[in-house]
Design an enzyme around this catalytic site. Structure first.
Site, PDB file in Angstrom:
ATOM      1  N   ALA A  16     -16.779   6.453  27.888  1.00 25.30           N
ATOM      2  CA  ALA A  16     -16.488   5.065  27.516  1.00 25.30           C
ATOM      3  C   ALA A  16     -17.343   4.106  28.347  1.00 25.30           C
ATOM      4  O   ALA A  16     -17.861   3.099  27.826  1.00 25.30           O
ATOM      5  CB  ALA A  16     -15.008   4.771  27.721  1.00 25.30           C
ATOM      6  N   SER A  36      -6.439   1.255  27.249  1.00 28.11           N
ATOM      7  CA  SER A  36      -6.059   2.439  27.998  1.00 28.11           C
ATOM      8  C   SER A  36      -4.538   2.566  27.904  1.00 28.11           C
ATOM      9  O   SER A  36      -3.854   1.611  27.529  1.00 28.11           O
ATOM     10  CB  SER A  36      -6.494   2.308  29.461  1.00 28.11           C
ATOM     11  OG  SER A  36      -5.968   3.358  30.246  1.00 28.11           O
ATOM     12  N   ARG A  37      -4.016   3.741  28.233  1.00 28.92           N
ATOM     13  CA  ARG A  37      -2.558   3.870  28.304  1.00 28.92           C
ATOM     14  C   ARG A  37      -2.017   3.182  29.552  1.00 28.92           C
ATOM     15  O   ARG A  37      -0.806   3.030  29.716  1.00 28.92           O
ATOM     16  CB  ARG A  37      -2.173   5.345  28.272  1.00 28.92           C
ATOM     17  CG  ARG A  37      -2.415   5.982  26.907  1.00 28.92           C
ATOM     18  CD  ARG A  37      -2.184   7.468  26.909  1.00 28.92           C
ATOM     19  NE  ARG A  37      -3.171   8.183  27.701  1.00 28.92           N
ATOM     20  CZ  ARG A  37      -3.288   9.502  27.738  1.00 28.92           C
ATOM     21  NH1 ARG A  37      -2.456  10.254  27.015  1.00 28.92           N
ATOM     22  NH2 ARG A  37      -4.206  10.082  28.480  1.00 28.92           N
ATOM     23  N   TYR A  58      -3.120   2.094  23.102  1.00 26.23           N
ATOM     24  CA  TYR A  58      -4.109   2.314  22.057  1.00 26.23           C
ATOM     25  C   TYR A  58      -3.717   1.583  20.771  1.00 26.23           C
ATOM     26  O   TYR A  58      -4.573   1.072  20.041  1.00 26.23           O
ATOM     27  CB  TYR A  58      -4.265   3.808  21.783  1.00 26.23           C
ATOM     28  CG  TYR A  58      -4.783   4.612  22.948  1.00 26.23           C
ATOM     29  CD1 TYR A  58      -5.576   4.035  23.942  1.00 26.23           C
ATOM     30  CD2 TYR A  58      -4.487   5.968  23.057  1.00 26.23           C
ATOM     31  CE1 TYR A  58      -6.055   4.782  25.005  1.00 26.23           C
ATOM     32  CE2 TYR A  58      -4.966   6.729  24.120  1.00 26.23           C
ATOM     33  CZ  TYR A  58      -5.743   6.131  25.086  1.00 26.23           C
ATOM     34  OH  TYR A  58      -6.215   6.875  26.146  1.00 26.23           O
ATOM     35  N   HIS A  79      -8.499  12.941  19.287  1.00 23.99           N
ATOM     36  CA  HIS A  79      -9.243  12.189  18.265  1.00 23.99           C
ATOM     37  C   HIS A  79      -8.490  12.064  16.956  1.00 23.99           C
ATOM     38  O   HIS A  79      -8.513  11.000  16.317  1.00 23.99           O
ATOM     39  CB  HIS A  79     -10.598  12.855  18.019  1.00 23.99           C
ATOM     40  CG  HIS A  79     -11.546  12.737  19.157  1.00 23.99           C
ATOM     41  ND1 HIS A  79     -12.792  13.328  19.167  1.00 23.99           N
ATOM     42  CD2 HIS A  79     -11.437  12.091  20.345  1.00 23.99           C
ATOM     43  CE1 HIS A  79     -13.404  13.047  20.299  1.00 23.99           C
ATOM     44  NE2 HIS A  79     -12.596  12.317  21.035  1.00 23.99           N
ATOM     45  N   LYS A  97     -17.892  13.095  19.836  1.00 30.09           N
ATOM     46  CA  LYS A  97     -17.871  14.512  19.520  1.00 30.09           C
ATOM     47  C   LYS A  97     -17.237  15.292  20.674  1.00 30.09           C
ATOM     48  O   LYS A  97     -17.230  14.785  21.794  1.00 30.09           O
ATOM     49  CB  LYS A  97     -19.303  14.995  19.246  1.00 30.09           C
ATOM     50  CG  LYS A  97     -20.129  15.077  20.539  1.00 30.09           C
ATOM     51  CD  LYS A  97     -21.566  14.837  20.359  1.00 30.09           C
ATOM     52  CE  LYS A  97     -21.987  13.625  21.123  1.00 30.09           C
ATOM     53  NZ  LYS A  97     -21.376  13.396  22.406  1.00 30.09           N
ATOM     54  N   ARG A 165     -10.219  19.538  31.265  1.00 28.31           N
ATOM     55  CA  ARG A 165     -10.387  19.559  29.809  1.00 28.31           C
ATOM     56  C   ARG A 165     -11.401  20.609  29.358  1.00 28.31           C
ATOM     57  O   ARG A 165     -11.297  21.128  28.239  1.00 28.31           O
ATOM     58  CB  ARG A 165     -10.816  18.180  29.298  1.00 28.31           C
ATOM     59  CG  ARG A 165     -12.225  17.762  29.703  1.00 28.31           C
ATOM     60  CD  ARG A 165     -12.702  16.531  28.953  1.00 28.31           C
ATOM     61  NE  ARG A 165     -14.097  16.241  29.254  1.00 28.31           N
ATOM     62  CZ  ARG A 165     -15.127  16.805  28.647  1.00 28.31           C
ATOM     63  NH1 ARG A 165     -14.932  17.689  27.686  1.00 28.31           N
ATOM     64  NH2 ARG A 165     -16.364  16.498  28.977  1.00 28.31           N
ATOM     65  N   ASP A 178     -17.531  21.462  23.418  1.00 23.12           N
ATOM     66  CA  ASP A 178     -18.117  20.488  24.340  1.00 23.12           C
ATOM     67  C   ASP A 178     -19.636  20.472  24.277  1.00 23.12           C
ATOM     68  O   ASP A 178     -20.249  19.395  24.299  1.00 23.12           O
ATOM     69  CB  ASP A 178     -17.663  20.779  25.771  1.00 23.12           C
ATOM     70  CG  ASP A 178     -17.803  19.567  26.670  1.00 23.12           C
ATOM     71  OD1 ASP A 178     -18.739  19.542  27.486  1.00 23.12           O
ATOM     72  OD2 ASP A 178     -17.003  18.631  26.538  1.00 23.12           O
TER      73      ASP A 178
END
Length: 327
Positions: A16, A36-37, A58, A79, A97, A165, A178
Site C-alpha cells: 500500500a 485500515s482496521r 474497510y 481479496h 495479486k 503470510r 506469492d
C-alpha cells in the site's frame, strides 16, 4: 468520469505504501482516502502519504462517495471479501495479486463486476512496465520470429516464521501465489492462454509450497517452464525464444528496465526503457485511462484472464498437494 481519478487504498502495509508513493507521480490522480482496521494506522498513513481522509474500517472506504477507484492492498486471503464489499458499494477496483485464493473466488468477483458494470483489474504491474510493453511489441512484430518457448524464474530466501503470510495456509501462503503468479502471468502474456499444466513442489511443515516448478502448454502449442522459490535466490530473468532468436528480460524481470535481443547470426542488441519511479505508476495510469474511456476492463490484463490463471494455480496446487480451507 472526472478528469482527476480519486483513489482510495484499502490496507496500510508495505505494498500500500509503494502504491501511495507511486500515485504522486501519476498525472490526474490523487490519493483521496485510506482505510485500515485501525483508525490510528489509517491516520498515520494519511499523514505520511497525503491522503485527504482516513477511515478506521474497510466498509467506510467502500462507502466513501468521494472515491472513484479502490486499490485493494490486503493479503490475498482477504481479496475476495474486500472486493465483493467494494463492488457492492459501486467502486471500480485494482486488486493486488494474487487476485484471490482460487478460481471460484475470482469468478465471484468477475461475475459481480460484470453484473454491476464496474471496472476491475488485477494489479499485475509487470505487464505495464515500459520495457515489458516494448518487448511485447517487438515480439508481436516478429523480431525473434515464431515464438515457441519461454523460461522464467522468481525466487528469494524468505526468513519468516510459520505464522507469516508467506507460510501460513490460512493466509494463502506459498511460493505459487506469492511469486509463481509472475512467471505464470507473463508466460500467458507472451505465449497466450494455458491449456495444460504439470507441476512439482516442495512443501513446508505448514503444508504450503516453499518452491515449485511447472511446465505449461499454451493454446498455440508453445511451451513454457517456470520456477518460483521462497528458499533460494534465483536470477529472476525471463527469456522468450523464437526461430529467429531470443529476447531476454534481465533480472529482476518483474520490474526490469532492460532487455536483450539475440539473433541467430550471433548479433545482440540491448534496449533500455526507464520506468516511472518505483514502477507502480504504470498500472494506476492504465486504470485511469480505462475509467476515462468507459472501458469495462483492461485489454492488457483482462478480468477473464485473471480468473483463468487462478484456475491454473488451482491445478498446480492440487498436483503438489497444497490445499486451502476455502477450496
Amino acid at each position: 468520469m472526472e478528469k482527476i481519478i480519486r483513489w482510495g487504498i484499502l490496507g496500510t502495509g508495505k505494498i500500500a505504501k509503494a502504491f501511495a508513493t507511486a500515485l504522486r507521480e501519476v498525472p490526474d490522480a490523487e490519493l483521496a482516502a485510506v482505510a485500515s482496521r485501525s483508525l490510528d494506522s489509517a491516520t498515520r498513513f494519511a499523514a505520511e502519504y497525503g491522503a485527504q481522509r482516513a477511515h478506521g474500517s474497510y466498509q467506510a472506504l467502500a462507502d466513501d462517495p468521494g472515491i472513484d477507484a479502490i486499490y485493494i492492498a490486503t493479503p490475498h486471503a482477504m481479496h475476495h471479501e474486500n472486493a465483493l464489499m467494494c463492488l457492492q458499494a459501486g467502486k471500480a477496483l485494482l486488486i493486488e495479486k494474487a487476485f484471490t485464493l482460487n478460481r471460484r473466488e475470482a469468478q465471484d468477483i468477475a461475475d459481480l463486476a460484470r453484473a454491476r458494470k464496474l471496472f476491475v483489474m488485477e494489479a499485475m504491474w509487470t505487464r505495464f512496465q515500459p520495457a515489458m510493453q516494448e518487448a511485447k511489441r517487438l515480439i508481436d512484430m516478429g523480431e525473434i520470429g515464431n515464438v515457441r518457448n519461454l523460461q522464467a524464474d522468481f525466487g528469494f530466501p524468505a526468513d519468516a516464521g510459520p505464522e507469516h503470510r508467506l507460510f501460513n495456509p490460512a493466509l494463502g501462503g506459498g511460493s505459487l501465489l506469492d511469486l509463481g503468479i509472475y512467471p505464470l502471468s507473463m508466460a500467458a502474456f507472451f505465449l497466450g492462454p494455458v491449456r495444460g499444466v504439470k507441476g512439482y513442489g516442495e512443501l513446508a511443515p505448514t503444508g504450503v509450497d516453499t518452491q515449485a516448478s511447472f511446465a505449461l502448454q499454451h493454446e498455440g502449442g508453445a511451451l513454457s517452464v517456470c520456477t518460483c522459490s521462497l528458499n533460494t535466490r534465483t536470477p529472476t530473468t525471463l527469456t522468450i525464444c523464437g526461430d529467429k532468436g531470443f529476447l531476454r528480460l534481465h533480472g529482476r524481470f518483474h520490474h526490469t528496465e532492460r532487455f536483450t535481443i539475440g539473433l541467430n547470426d550471433g548479433s545482440e542488441r540491448e534496449f533500455h526503457f526507464p520506468r516511472i519511479g518505483n514502477g507502480y505508476a504504470h498500472e494506476a495510469m492504465e486504470v485511469g485511462r480505462c475509467l476515462r474511456e468507459g472501458l469495462p476492463e483492461s485489454a492488457t490484463m483482462p478480468l477473464g484472464e485473471s480468473v483463468e490463471l487462478m484456475g491454473v494455480l488451482d491445478q498446480l496446487r492440487a498436483q503438489i498437494g497444497v490445499r486451502y480451507a476455502v477450496d
